[in-house]
Motif scaffolding. Structure first.
Motif, PDB file in Angstrom:
ATOM      1  N   CYS A 102      44.385  21.349  32.420  1.00 14.69           N
ATOM      2  CA  CYS A 102      43.246  20.635  31.852  1.00 14.69           C
ATOM      3  C   CYS A 102      42.834  19.525  32.812  1.00 14.69           C
ATOM      4  O   CYS A 102      43.688  18.791  33.324  1.00 14.69           O
ATOM      5  CB  CYS A 102      43.648  20.044  30.498  1.00 14.69           C
ATOM      6  N   ASN A 119      36.058  18.007  34.538  1.00 16.32           N
ATOM      7  CA  ASN A 119      35.299  18.733  35.562  1.00 16.32           C
ATOM      8  C   ASN A 119      36.213  19.577  36.458  1.00 16.32           C
ATOM      9  O   ASN A 119      35.908  19.830  37.619  1.00 16.32           O
ATOM     10  CB  ASN A 119      34.466  17.759  36.403  1.00 16.32           C
ATOM     11  N   LYS A 145      37.016  22.773  36.451  1.00 23.53           N
ATOM     12  CA  LYS A 145      36.489  24.079  36.884  1.00 23.53           C
ATOM     13  C   LYS A 145      35.592  23.939  38.114  1.00 23.53           C
ATOM     14  O   LYS A 145      35.576  24.798  38.980  1.00 23.53           O
ATOM     15  CB  LYS A 145      35.712  24.711  35.726  1.00 23.53           C
ATOM     16  N   GLU A 146      34.857  22.845  38.175  1.00 19.52           N
ATOM     17  CA  GLU A 146      33.916  22.636  39.274  1.00 19.52           C
ATOM     18  C   GLU A 146      34.508  21.875  40.447  1.00 19.52           C
ATOM     19  O   GLU A 146      34.026  22.004  41.564  1.00 19.52           O
ATOM     20  CB  GLU A 146      32.678  21.881  38.761  1.00 19.52           C
ATOM     21  N   PHE A 196      40.251  22.105  40.311  1.00 20.92           N
ATOM     22  CA  PHE A 196      40.950  23.372  40.532  1.00 20.92           C
ATOM     23  C   PHE A 196      40.518  24.066  41.824  1.00 20.92           C
ATOM     24  O   PHE A 196      41.370  24.466  42.616  1.00 20.92           O
ATOM     25  CB  PHE A 196      40.793  24.301  39.324  1.00 20.92           C
ATOM     26  N   ILE A 210      43.445  33.038  39.645  1.00 23.44           N
ATOM     27  CA  ILE A 210      42.432  33.499  38.698  1.00 23.44           C
ATOM     28  C   ILE A 210      41.565  34.623  39.267  1.00 23.44           C
ATOM     29  O   ILE A 210      40.684  35.117  38.575  1.00 23.44           O
ATOM     30  CB  ILE A 210      41.538  32.331  38.220  1.00 23.44           C
ATOM     31  N   PRO A 263      36.606  35.658  32.390  1.00 18.24           N
ATOM     32  CA  PRO A 263      36.558  34.235  32.010  1.00 18.24           C
ATOM     33  C   PRO A 263      37.484  33.874  30.853  1.00 18.24           C
ATOM     34  O   PRO A 263      38.085  32.807  30.849  1.00 18.24           O
ATOM     35  CB  PRO A 263      35.090  34.017  31.629  1.00 18.24           C
ATOM     36  N   VAL A 322      41.221  33.216  31.905  1.00 13.86           N
ATOM     37  CA  VAL A 322      41.551  32.028  32.694  1.00 13.86           C
ATOM     38  C   VAL A 322      41.980  30.923  31.732  1.00 13.86           C
ATOM     39  O   VAL A 322      41.231  30.557  30.827  1.00 13.86           O
ATOM     40  CB  VAL A 322      40.347  31.565  33.547  1.00 13.86           C
ATOM     41  N   HIS A 340      42.327  27.661  31.751  1.00  9.04           N
ATOM     42  CA  HIS A 340      41.993  26.308  32.170  1.00  9.04           C
ATOM     43  C   HIS A 340      41.148  25.679  31.081  1.00  9.04           C
ATOM     44  O   HIS A 340      40.232  26.301  30.563  1.00  9.04           O
ATOM     45  CB  HIS A 340      41.212  26.314  33.490  1.00  9.04           C
ATOM     46  N   ILE A 380      38.599  22.693  30.179  1.00  7.74           N
ATOM     47  CA  ILE A 380      37.680  21.794  30.856  1.00  7.74           C
ATOM     48  C   ILE A 380      37.263  20.702  29.886  1.00  7.74           C
ATOM     49  O   ILE A 380      36.859  20.970  28.761  1.00  7.74           O
ATOM     50  CB  ILE A 380      36.434  22.545  31.367  1.00  7.74           C
TER      51      ILE A 380
END
Length: 157
Positions: A111, A114, A116-117, A120, A140, A145, A148, A150, A152
């Motif tokens: 976690c 931001n 994901k952008e 990571f 990944i 999707p 994954v 993660h 966010i």
């Protein structure tokens, strides 16, 4: 939304980045040319040399100097254990962080704000540059999707 998650299976992370070199003048010539091309659109009329202070946000020109990770503790009183990996030796820092992830279950949820952008992908690029294998939580490629794991966090939560 958080009710569906086991808090003890979530690792909260944040990274701090800086430019690889302390000034544009210290960049090797080939990297200076790449910097000029890469930032041409963003810096508009600003000189590449003065814009270099922002190099830390691009994994190609920056490096990670700190990764902080927090995980919720079990027991009567829920707490948060935090560990920070900090060093100007990025390979050492990433190796220690990677070892932490390898020692955790593969289904550990990562976690980050931001993440994901920024966090990571940045970590993955720097792992790749430093020749460090990806821990399972960051592998990944080829996943759908919803596969994954993660989480966010953004301002809208």
């Amino acid at each position: 939304m958080l009710e569906q998650y086991d808090l003890h299976n979530i690792l909260i992370i944040d990274i701090e980045t800086v430019p690889q070199y302390s000034s544009h003048d210290q960049l090797p010539e080939n990297l200076q040319a790449l910097w000029d091309i890469k930032t041409q659109y963003q810096r508009k009329d600003e000189l590449a040399e003065t814009y270099y202070e922002r190099a830390g946000i691009w994994a190609e020109f920056g490096k990670i100097v700190c990764i902080s990770a927090g995980i919720f503790t079990a027991g009567k009183n829920i707490g948060l254990r935090v560990k920070s990996f900090a060093s100007h030796d990025e390979k050492e820092l990433l190796t220690k962080f990677s070892n932490l992830l390898f020692s955790q279950p593969a289904n550990l949820i990562l976690c980050a704000h931001n993440g994901k952008e920024f966090d990571f992908p940045y970590i993955c690029r720097r792992l790749l540059v430093n020749g460090i294998p990806f821990p399972p939580q960051l592998q990944i490629a080829g996943k759908k999707p919803w596969e994954v794991i993660h989480m966010i966090v953004d301002q809208n939560c």
